[in-house]
Design a protein around this motif. Structure first.
Motif, PDB file in Angstrom:
ATOM      1  N   LEU A 103       0.879  -1.172  -0.022  1.00  0.00           N
ATOM      2  CA  LEU A 103      -0.013  -0.143  -0.092  1.00  0.00           C
ATOM      3  C   LEU A 103       0.820   1.416  -0.001  1.00  0.00           C
ATOM      4  CD1 LEU A 103      -3.069  -0.939   2.564  1.00  0.00           C
ATOM      5  CD2 LEU A 103      -2.789  -1.181   0.098  1.00  0.00           C
ATOM      6  N   LEU A 104       2.173   1.044   0.239  1.00  0.00           N
ATOM      7  CA  LEU A 104       3.058   2.287   0.170  1.00  0.00           C
ATOM      8  C   LEU A 104       2.949   3.080  -1.155  1.00  0.00           C
ATOM      9  CD1 LEU A 104       4.964   3.965   1.925  1.00  0.00           C
ATOM     10  CD2 LEU A 104       6.713   2.681   1.172  1.00  0.00           C
ATOM     11  N   PRO A 105       2.962   2.407  -2.212  1.00  0.00           N
ATOM     12  CA  PRO A 105       3.031   3.131  -3.456  1.00  0.00           C
ATOM     13  C   PRO A 105       1.653   3.963  -3.485  1.00  0.00           C
ATOM     14  CG  PRO A 105       3.380   0.961  -4.090  1.00  0.00           C
ATOM     15  CD  PRO A 105       3.085   1.056  -2.526  1.00  0.00           C
ATOM     16  N   VAL A 106       0.503   3.442  -2.985  1.00  0.00           N
ATOM     17  CA  VAL A 106      -0.874   4.449  -2.842  1.00  0.00           C
ATOM     18  C   VAL A 106      -0.850   5.363  -1.930  1.00  0.00           C
ATOM     19  CG1 VAL A 106      -3.247   4.011  -2.856  1.00  0.00           C
ATOM     20  CG2 VAL A 106      -1.865   1.960  -3.477  1.00  0.00           C
ATOM     21  N   ALA A 107      -0.190   5.061  -1.011  1.00  0.00           N
ATOM     22  CA  ALA A 107      -0.056   6.262   0.240  1.00  0.00           C
ATOM     23  C   ALA A 107       0.801   7.302  -0.448  1.00  0.00           C
ATOM     24  CB  ALA A 107       0.674   5.807   1.226  1.00  0.00           C
ATOM     25  N   MET A 108       2.040   7.200  -1.239  1.00  0.00           N
ATOM     26  CA  MET A 108       2.781   7.999  -1.726  1.00  0.00           C
ATOM     27  C   MET A 108       2.456   8.784  -3.024  1.00  0.00           C
ATOM     28  SD  MET A 108       5.188   8.062   0.398  1.00  0.00           S
ATOM     29  CE  MET A 108       6.580   9.132  -0.235  1.00  0.00           C
ATOM     30  N   SER A 109       1.226   8.169  -3.393  1.00  0.00           N
ATOM     31  CA  SER A 109       0.481   8.823  -4.727  1.00  0.00           C
ATOM     32  C   SER A 109      -0.065   9.996  -4.361  1.00  0.00           C
ATOM     33  CB  SER A 109      -0.545   7.719  -5.234  1.00  0.00           C
ATOM     34  OG  SER A 109      -1.457   7.885  -4.428  1.00  0.00           O
ATOM     35  N   ASP A 110      -0.663  10.786  -5.560  1.00  0.00           N
ATOM     36  CA  ASP A 110      -1.269  12.001  -5.410  1.00  0.00           C
ATOM     37  C   ASP A 110      -2.431  12.154  -4.509  1.00  0.00           C
ATOM     38  OD1 ASP A 110       0.664  12.971  -6.897  1.00  0.00           O
ATOM     39  OD2 ASP A 110      -0.539  13.197  -8.622  1.00  0.00           O
ATOM     40  N   GLU A 111      -3.435  10.769  -4.677  1.00  0.00           N
ATOM     41  CA  GLU A 111      -4.537  10.792  -4.122  1.00  0.00           C
ATOM     42  C   GLU A 111      -4.248  10.306  -2.517  1.00  0.00           C
ATOM     43  OE1 GLU A 111      -7.152   7.772  -5.468  1.00  0.00           O
ATOM     44  OE2 GLU A 111      -5.466   6.162  -5.397  1.00  0.00           O
ATOM     45  N   GLY A 112      -2.957   9.594  -2.276  1.00  0.00           N
ATOM     46  CA  GLY A 112      -2.779   9.094  -0.930  1.00  0.00           C
ATOM     47  C   GLY A 112      -2.268  10.469  -0.263  1.00  0.00           C
ATOM     48  N   LEU A 113      -1.457  11.183  -0.997  1.00  0.00           N
ATOM     49  CA  LEU A 113      -0.777  12.293   0.012  1.00  0.00           C
ATOM     50  C   LEU A 113      -2.120  13.199   0.096  1.00  0.00           C
ATOM     51  CD1 LEU A 113       2.333  12.781  -2.066  1.00  0.00           C
ATOM     52  CD2 LEU A 113       1.972  11.836   0.319  1.00  0.00           C
ATOM     53  N   ALA A 114      -2.977  13.495  -0.723  1.00  0.00           N
ATOM     54  CA  ALA A 114      -4.077  14.308  -0.684  1.00  0.00           C
ATOM     55  C   ALA A 114      -4.881  13.944   0.778  1.00  0.00           C
ATOM     56  CB  ALA A 114      -4.931  14.504  -1.896  1.00  0.00           C
ATOM     57  N   LEU A 115      -5.219  12.353   0.749  1.00  0.00           N
ATOM     58  CA  LEU A 115      -5.641  12.005   1.801  1.00  0.00           C
ATOM     59  C   LEU A 115      -5.143  12.402   3.117  1.00  0.00           C
ATOM     60  CD1 LEU A 115      -7.873  10.313   3.352  1.00  0.00           C
ATOM     61  CD2 LEU A 115      -6.605   8.354   2.921  1.00  0.00           C
ATOM     62  N   MET A 116      -3.692  12.151   3.195  1.00  0.00           N
ATOM     63  CA  MET A 116      -2.933  12.660   4.313  1.00  0.00           C
ATOM     64  C   MET A 116      -3.052  14.139   4.823  1.00  0.00           C
ATOM     65  SD  MET A 116      -1.524   9.689   5.198  1.00  0.00           S
ATOM     66  CE  MET A 116      -1.103   7.853   4.429  1.00  0.00           C
ATOM     67  N   ARG A 117      -3.112  14.832   3.604  1.00  0.00           N
ATOM     68  CA  ARG A 117      -3.229  16.395   4.131  1.00  0.00           C
ATOM     69  C   ARG A 117      -4.473  16.595   4.722  1.00  0.00           C
ATOM     70  NH1 ARG A 117      -0.361  16.686  -0.887  1.00  0.00           N
ATOM     71  NH2 ARG A 117      -2.127  17.062  -2.088  1.00  0.00           N
ATOM     72  N   HIS A 118      -5.653  15.710   4.387  1.00  0.00           N
ATOM     73  CA  HIS A 118      -7.144  16.165   4.797  1.00  0.00           C
ATOM     74  C   HIS A 118      -7.043  15.472   6.160  1.00  0.00           C
ATOM     75  CE1 HIS A 118      -7.801  17.698   0.904  1.00  0.00           C
ATOM     76  NE2 HIS A 118      -8.695  18.409   1.272  1.00  0.00           N
ATOM     77  N   MET A 119      -6.065  14.768   6.789  1.00  0.00           N
ATOM     78  CA  MET A 119      -6.304  14.141   7.986  1.00  0.00           C
ATOM     79  C   MET A 119      -6.625  15.245   9.117  1.00  0.00           C
ATOM     80  SD  MET A 119      -3.949  10.825   8.436  1.00  0.00           S
ATOM     81  CE  MET A 119      -2.381  11.761   8.411  1.00  0.00           C
ATOM     82  N   SER A 120      -7.186  14.791  10.071  1.00  0.00           N
ATOM     83  CA  SER A 120      -7.155  15.882  11.206  1.00  0.00           C
ATOM     84  C   SER A 120      -5.785  16.133  11.752  1.00  0.00           C
ATOM     85  CB  SER A 120      -7.998  15.469  12.469  1.00  0.00           C
ATOM     86  OG  SER A 120      -7.545  14.278  12.898  1.00  0.00           O
ATOM     87  N   ASP A 121      -5.770  17.245  12.571  1.00  0.00           N
ATOM     88  CA  ASP A 121      -4.283  17.412  13.492  1.00  0.00           C
ATOM     89  C   ASP A 121      -4.064  16.252  14.428  1.00  0.00           C
ATOM     90  OD1 ASP A 121      -4.248  19.892  12.190  1.00  0.00           O
ATOM     91  OD2 ASP A 121      -5.012  21.065  13.864  1.00  0.00           O
ATOM     92  N   ALA A 122      -5.306  15.584  14.965  1.00  0.00           N
ATOM     93  CA  ALA A 122      -4.948  14.588  15.801  1.00  0.00           C
ATOM     94  C   ALA A 122      -4.365  13.188  15.212  1.00  0.00           C
ATOM     95  CB  ALA A 122      -6.103  14.252  16.538  1.00  0.00           C
ATOM     96  N   GLU A 123      -4.995  12.972  13.957  1.00  0.00           N
ATOM     97  CA  GLU A 123      -4.576  11.833  13.197  1.00  0.00           C
ATOM     98  C   GLU A 123      -3.046  12.188  12.586  1.00  0.00           C
ATOM     99  OE1 GLU A 123      -8.564  10.301  11.359  1.00  0.00           O
ATOM    100  OE2 GLU A 123      -7.782  11.871  10.423  1.00  0.00           O
ATOM    101  N   ARG A 124      -2.684  13.305  12.203  1.00  0.00           N
ATOM    102  CA  ARG A 124      -1.413  13.527  11.831  1.00  0.00           C
ATOM    103  C   ARG A 124      -0.402  13.423  12.835  1.00  0.00           C
ATOM    104  NH1 ARG A 124      -3.782  17.323   8.165  1.00  0.00           N
ATOM    105  NH2 ARG A 124      -3.663  19.037   9.775  1.00  0.00           N
ATOM    106  N   GLU A 125      -0.778  13.912  14.088  1.00  0.00           N
ATOM    107  CA  GLU A 125       0.115  13.857  15.219  1.00  0.00           C
ATOM    108  C   GLU A 125       0.412  12.594  15.608  1.00  0.00           C
ATOM    109  OE1 GLU A 125       0.548  15.712  19.756  1.00  0.00           O
ATOM    110  OE2 GLU A 125      -1.279  15.874  18.560  1.00  0.00           O
ATOM    111  N   ALA A 126      -0.636  11.492  15.451  1.00  0.00           N
ATOM    112  CA  ALA A 126      -0.581  10.241  15.806  1.00  0.00           C
ATOM    113  C   ALA A 126       0.465   9.533  14.908  1.00  0.00           C
ATOM    114  CB  ALA A 126      -1.951   9.576  15.811  1.00  0.00           C
ATOM    115  N   PHE A 127       0.544   9.806  13.562  1.00  0.00           N
ATOM    116  CA  PHE A 127       1.422   9.290  12.772  1.00  0.00           C
ATOM    117  C   PHE A 127       2.602   9.758  12.869  1.00  0.00           C
ATOM    118  CE2 PHE A 127      -1.996   7.977   9.642  1.00  0.00           C
ATOM    119  CZ  PHE A 127      -1.544   7.042   9.151  1.00  0.00           C
ATOM    120  N   VAL A 128       3.006  10.899  13.318  1.00  0.00           N
ATOM    121  CA  VAL A 128       4.305  11.503  13.734  1.00  0.00           C
ATOM    122  C   VAL A 128       4.871  10.813  14.799  1.00  0.00           C
ATOM    123  CG1 VAL A 128       5.557  13.626  14.355  1.00  0.00           C
ATOM    124  CG2 VAL A 128       3.880  13.637  12.578  1.00  0.00           C
ATOM    125  N   LEU A 129       3.852  10.659  15.953  1.00  0.00           N
ATOM    126  CA  LEU A 129       4.261  10.012  17.394  1.00  0.00           C
ATOM    127  C   LEU A 129       4.773   8.584  17.190  1.00  0.00           C
ATOM    128  CD1 LEU A 129       1.701  11.927  19.764  1.00  0.00           C
ATOM    129  CD2 LEU A 129       4.383  12.258  19.333  1.00  0.00           C
TER     130      LEU A 129
END
Length: 205
Positions: A103-129
């Protein structure tokens, strides 16, 4: 309304949805994968799908988190088994993870990166942590084993993410160059761990 499922049924359906999601997303991407397709694979109605995941995107993010959790567990286990080679294990495992995660190719694709950008602050922080906590655990294991690490934790977190990115783009970067990069990083990090000078690289002349 979708019927209620027993605890055992719900566990089986959720597992089936995760398996179907991994296959569908890897094959078709996020946008072209439909809830109907996922529900059909699990033998449930479209309405029942939403008892397990609010959106197909949330299913995708759950899969990414599951793959990441599994990879982190493998890295930590390998470091515990061989603390002296801890950072080498980190490099090898991060590069290997890019090849094993469909799934990494999908996560790194335009649609995957767009999804990541629309995550909530809490979701993004969880990924970083999650990356931060992995590095903290690795440093603790190395410290308990008496292995000195003179590399800042935030640098190691950045290294982990960079290796995943480079590993995924190994075709564009070049297979030989990626392997050479890994080979150069190992003695460089070893020197940093011991507080000595980094080995010289490049060709003479």
């Amino acid at each position: 309304m979708p019927r209620a499922f027993t605890t055992d049924e719900a566990a089986i359906i959720r597992s089936t949805l995760l398996g179907a999601g991994a296959a569908c997303f890897a094959r078709s991407g996020i946008r072209r994968t439909t809830v109907d397709e996922l529900a059909r694979a699990a033998g449930i109605s479209k309405g029942a799908f939403y008892k397990f995941f609010p959106t197909k995107e949330s299913l995708f993010l759950t899969l990414i988190e599951d793959y990441e959790t599994s990879t982190h567990a493998e890295i930590e286990a390998a470091v515990r088994e061989d603390p002296g080679g801890g950072l080498e294990v980190l490099i090898d495992a991060a590069l290997r993870a890019t090849e094993q995660n469909p799934l990494l190719p999908v996560a790194m694709s335009d649609e995957g990166l767009a999804l990541m950008r629309h995550m909530s602050d809490a979701e993004r922080e969880a990924f970083v942590l999650r990356d931060v906590h992995l590095i903290d655990r690795i440093l603790r294991v190395l410290s308990e084993a008496g292995v000195a690490v003179n590399v800042p934790a935030n640098v190691l977190v950045g290294l982990l993410r960079a290796l995943v990115f480079v590993g995924w783009h190994r075709r564009e970067v070049g297979e030989d160059l990626v392997d050479e990069l890994a080979g150069w990083l190992t003695p460089t990090l070893r020197a940093a761990m011991l507080g000595g000078p980094a080995p010289s690289g490049g060709s003479d002349g």
